[in-house]
Design a protein around this motif. Structure first.
Motif, mmCIF file in Angstrom:
data_model
loop_
_atom_site.group_PDB
_atom_site.id
_atom_site.type_symbol
_atom_site.label_atom_id
_atom_site.label_comp_id
_atom_site.label_asym_id
_atom_site.label_seq_id
_atom_site.Cartn_x
_atom_site.Cartn_y
_atom_site.Cartn_z
ATOM 1 N N SER A 441 0.839 -1.196 0.000
ATOM 2 C CA SER A 441 0.000 0.000 0.000
ATOM 3 C C SER A 441 0.874 1.246 0.000
ATOM 4 C CB SER A 441 -0.910 0.000 1.228
ATOM 5 O OG SER A 441 -0.164 0.265 2.407
ATOM 6 N N SER A 442 0.258 2.393 -0.180
ATOM 7 C CA SER A 442 1.013 3.650 -0.237
ATOM 8 C C SER A 442 1.719 3.951 1.080
ATOM 9 C CB SER A 442 0.073 4.810 -0.602
ATOM 10 O OG SER A 442 -0.978 4.914 0.359
ATOM 11 N N SER A 443 1.194 3.413 2.190
ATOM 12 C CA SER A 443 1.818 3.647 3.492
ATOM 13 C C SER A 443 2.926 2.644 3.799
ATOM 14 C CB SER A 443 0.764 3.578 4.596
ATOM 15 O OG SER A 443 0.336 2.240 4.783
ATOM 16 N N GLY A 444 3.058 1.610 2.964
ATOM 17 C CA GLY A 444 4.101 0.617 3.174
ATOM 18 C C GLY A 444 3.627 -0.687 3.802
ATOM 19 N N MET A 445 2.312 -0.883 3.919
ATOM 20 C CA MET A 445 1.806 -2.148 4.446
ATOM 21 C C MET A 445 1.861 -3.203 3.342
ATOM 22 S SD MET A 445 -1.609 -2.866 6.712
ATOM 23 C CE MET A 445 -2.844 -2.449 5.481
ATOM 24 N N HIS A 446 2.415 -4.371 3.696
ATOM 25 C CA HIS A 446 2.602 -5.439 2.722
ATOM 26 C C HIS A 446 1.430 -6.418 2.748
ATOM 27 C CE1 HIS A 446 6.846 -4.493 1.787
ATOM 28 N NE2 HIS A 446 6.881 -4.069 3.026
ATOM 29 N N PHE A 447 1.069 -6.884 1.566
ATOM 30 C CA PHE A 447 0.025 -7.890 1.399
ATOM 31 C C PHE A 447 0.642 -9.077 0.665
ATOM 32 C CE2 PHE A 447 -2.012 -3.796 1.622
ATOM 33 C CZ PHE A 447 -3.144 -4.005 2.401
ATOM 34 N N LEU A 448 0.527 -10.265 1.241
ATOM 35 C CA LEU A 448 1.143 -11.451 0.634
ATOM 36 C C LEU A 448 0.130 -12.580 0.547
ATOM 37 C CD1 LEU A 448 3.669 -12.978 -0.408
ATOM 38 C CD2 LEU A 448 4.083 -13.646 1.977
ATOM 39 N N GLU A 449 -0.011 -13.117 -0.643
ATOM 40 C CA GLU A 449 -0.797 -14.324 -0.886
ATOM 41 C C GLU A 449 0.169 -15.379 -1.399
ATOM 42 O OE1 GLU A 449 -4.832 -15.736 -3.313
ATOM 43 O OE2 GLU A 449 -3.946 -13.753 -3.682
ATOM 44 N N THR A 450 0.342 -16.452 -0.635
ATOM 45 C CA THR A 450 1.349 -17.446 -1.012
ATOM 46 C C THR A 450 0.767 -18.834 -0.833
ATOM 47 O OG1 THR A 450 3.586 -18.277 -0.587
ATOM 48 C CG2 THR A 450 2.428 -17.268 1.283
ATOM 49 N N SER A 451 -0.299 -19.110 -1.572
ATOM 50 C CA SER A 451 -1.027 -20.365 -1.395
ATOM 51 C C SER A 451 -0.851 -21.307 -2.580
ATOM 52 C CB SER A 451 -2.516 -20.069 -1.200
ATOM 53 O OG SER A 451 -3.025 -19.328 -2.295
ATOM 54 N N ASN A 452 0.188 -21.093 -3.341
ATOM 55 C CA ASN A 452 0.342 -21.901 -4.560
ATOM 56 C C ASN A 452 1.025 -23.232 -4.240
ATOM 57 O OD1 ASN A 452 2.286 -22.122 -7.447
ATOM 58 N ND2 ASN A 452 0.062 -22.238 -7.459
ATOM 59 N N VAL A 453 0.274 -24.142 -3.639
ATOM 60 C CA VAL A 453 0.815 -25.460 -3.341
ATOM 61 C C VAL A 453 0.023 -26.544 -4.062
ATOM 62 C CG1 VAL A 453 1.787 -24.808 -1.121
ATOM 63 C CG2 VAL A 453 -0.567 -25.589 -1.230
ATOM 64 N N GLY A 454 -0.715 -26.202 -5.080
ATOM 65 C CA GLY A 454 -1.499 -27.207 -5.777
ATOM 66 C C GLY A 454 -2.139 -26.621 -7.007
ATOM 67 N N ASN A 455 -3.312 -27.080 -7.312
ATOM 68 C CA ASN A 455 -3.980 -26.595 -8.515
ATOM 69 C C ASN A 455 -4.176 -25.087 -8.448
ATOM 70 O OD1 ASN A 455 -4.151 -29.194 -9.353
ATOM 71 N ND2 ASN A 455 -6.353 -29.395 -9.126
ATOM 72 N N SER A 456 -3.786 -24.418 -9.520
ATOM 73 C CA SER A 456 -4.020 -22.986 -9.628
ATOM 74 C C SER A 456 -5.074 -22.752 -10.693
ATOM 75 C CB SER A 456 -2.731 -22.255 -10.015
ATOM 76 O OG SER A 456 -2.986 -20.879 -10.173
ATOM 77 N N TYR A 457 -5.868 -21.722 -10.478
ATOM 78 C CA TYR A 457 -6.944 -21.404 -11.413
ATOM 79 C C TYR A 457 -6.604 -20.186 -12.253
ATOM 80 C CZ TYR A 457 -8.914 -24.515 -7.973
ATOM 81 O OH TYR A 457 -9.104 -25.587 -7.119
ATOM 82 N N GLY A 458 -5.328 -19.790 -12.204
ATOM 83 C CA GLY A 458 -4.865 -18.718 -13.068
ATOM 84 C C GLY A 458 -4.947 -17.356 -12.423
ATOM 85 N N ALA A 459 -4.368 -16.373 -13.100
ATOM 86 C CA ALA A 459 -4.367 -14.985 -12.648
ATOM 87 C C ALA A 459 -5.060 -14.127 -13.689
ATOM 88 C CB ALA A 459 -2.936 -14.494 -12.430
#
Length: 548
Positions: A441-459
């Protein structure tokens, strides 16, 4: 001849305090006595308390024992008796690891004993820790490989933060313990998996990693931890999908039978011993782990199909055959626990963010399941209560039932994120969309999604668009993050797209990803492994600092 007793799981660690930790394991026999043996000389013991899981079952879709095809053994849900054992090990010294093992003694005197592992109480602030960030295992094909590579790459981790969706159907026992494909939840996290992958005629068996025997795990509720109305259907899959709002259940069933007639997290809560809040119990809580103040929220909703032509309950509509049977409606992507302003959970969060434990923590981390920012499909529509629009003909007959989700009423973006920004949260960690991407974010808060341990449905990036309705009142974003942030390009070794340019996400059914939070340095490192090349190295592809 009676077979010798066996443990259904290895022991695993829960709820550490400054001088104690809980040890939990499961068997398929009640037993006469269950013990944790511990100490430098393994000369101390603690007797376990035994309880029986109340809702674990198998059904025609189970993959357990010799059932490899639907209905071979089970034609409908059948109760499966499983006992849980929990012992508290006390009088521990901070930062001192102690050997332990567990023993379960059957009524006939025969016993089953685990290997020797190590345990420790909660670490003191200032202790450098390696924390695994993971989510959405769900018996997916790459999970065992993912967890095996965690241990091979970083060794023993000191804790696990699991952002929901541990299994697929939480009342199906084999998904937790012994699915015969070899990739149930506990085997993967305990190095007892037996999952085979094949690429170019090369077969490799992955065993997962011995992780939670030696490190506590903190979990949150995802949509796959929630069951629907109890025993109303003839399959556990249908029961899982059979959720309705509490207020609808009250009208249909009254208060006397309400517990079994909307949705529940009974099995999830029976399996895990977690920190608790007075307001939310195990469903939302806060805990200190070394230098981390971890706030866990219950932010998830019922996943429904986005397709308008689907023959099942959808995000945006009800199917015609159910128009006059509201007891069969899906009610859209209903939210399980309120988080909007002035809700009980919201007010609890406001107080927690003002607590000394939170304000004084070096690292302020918030974990929940539903993404506030993502390139995945599951961020659309907005995280808000569905608004039902019922169209009728001149005779009053229902012609259509559709649902709108006003974007300006997104509870995460409108209500929760401003609280987290004001409290100077450094990391918001979540899952749900089965990919890796991160945002700042603009204030420097980080957002992390790291769930790629199997079937992915694309981006939803480039030429790939989300499937969204047209002609509805709301704007349902087809590409990118609908909440306004651009994904961050991996800082070390991003993958390349078909055009040869770096891409800002990993959404693959061949490449698996895990992330490690090193509290000694404040770095969060993400690694990838290509399962098509089993002899290849694990590659660190991204790293960022969360000090601010």
């Amino acid at each position: 001849m009676i077979s010798p007793p066996q443990l259904l799981t290895d022991p695993f660690l829960q709820l550490p305090t400054e001088n104690s930790v809980r040890v939990v394991w499961f068997t398929e026999f009640a037993g006469d006595k269950h013990l944790v043996i511990y100490g430098e000389k393994l000369d101390k013991s603690s007797i376990a308390k035994t309880t029986k899981l109340s809702r674990t079952r198998e059904d025609q879709q189970s993959r357990v024992a010799n059932q490899t095809e639907p209905g071979q053994i089970y034609q409908k849900p059948v109760k499966r008796e499983i006992w849980r054992h929990e012992a508290e090990v006390t009088e521990l010294n901070t930062n001192l690891r102690v050997p332990y093992h567990v023993t379960s003694i059957r009524e006939d005197g025969d016993r089953a004993t685990s290997e020797i592992f190590t345990l420790a109480p909660s670490p003191k602030p200032g202790t450098p820790l390696k924390i695994l960030l993971t989510s959405d295992h769900q018996l997916k094909p790459m999970t065992a490989a993912n967890l095996q590579k965690v241990v091979e790459t970083v060794g023993r981790v000191d804790g696990v933060l699991f952002a929901g969706d541990l299994v697929n159907v939480p009342d199906r026992a084999s998904e937790w313990f012994d699915d015969n494909r070899g990739n149930a939840l506990f085997p993967g996290l305990q190095g007892r998996a037996n999952y085979q992958m094949e690429h170019n005629n090369l077969k490799v068996t992955y065993t997962g990693g011995k992780i939670i025997q030696n490190a506590p795990m903190f979990t949150c509720i995802g949509n796959h931890e929630v069951m629907g109305r109890f025993a109303r259907t003839e399959s556990l899959n249908d029961e899982f999908n059979d959720t309705i709002p509490r207020e609808v259940a009250q009208k249909l069933y009254g208060e006397t039978s309400l517990k079994d007639n909307y949705f529940n997290t009974e099995t999830y809560e029976e399996i895990f011993t977690l920190p608790q809040s007075k307001e939310g119990g195990k469903t939302y809580y806060a805990v200190t782990v070394g230098d981390i103040r971890l706030v866990v929220l219950y932010i998830t909703n019922m996943w429904r199909h986005p397709q308008l032509d689907s023959k099942s309950k959808g995000r945006y509509r009800e199917i015609e055959k159910d128009f006059n049977h509201p007891e069969n409606w899906g009610y859209g992507q209903l939210i399980y626990e309120p988080i909007s302003e002035n809700s009980q959970q919201y007010n609890w969060l406001k107080q927690e963010l003002k607590s000394p434990e939170f304000e004084q923590a070096k690292y302020k981390v918030v974990m929940f399941h539903h993404p506030p920012h993502t390139l995945g499909d599951n961020i659309v529509p907005a995280y808000t209560n569905p608004v039902a629009i019922i169209e009728r003909d001149k005779e009053g007959n229902i012609k259509a039932v559709r649902y709108e989700y006003p974007k300006n009423a997104d509870y995460i973006i409108r209500d929760v994120i401003p609280l987290l920004e004001a409290a100077k949260v450094q990391l918001v960690f979540y899952g749900h969309s089965h990919l890796w991407n991160r945002f700042v974010s603009s204030s420097g808060m980080h957002f992390l999604e790291t769930s790629n341990v199997g079937n992915s449905y694309g981006a939803a990036w480039g030429e790939r668009k989300r499937e969204v309705p047209t002609g509805y009142q709301e704007d349902y974003t087809e590409i990118g993050d609908p909440n306004g942030l651009k994904p961050v390009l991996p800082s070390i070794a991003p993958l390349l797209g078909e055009d040869g340019k770096p891409i800002s996400y990993i959404a693959s059914n061949d490449i698996t990803v895990f992330s490690i939070f090193n509290t000694g340095t404040g770095a969060i490192s993400s690694y990838r492994f290509d399962t098509r090349k089993p002899n290849s190295e694990v590659i660190k592809f991204d790293e960022f600092q969360i000090n601010r």
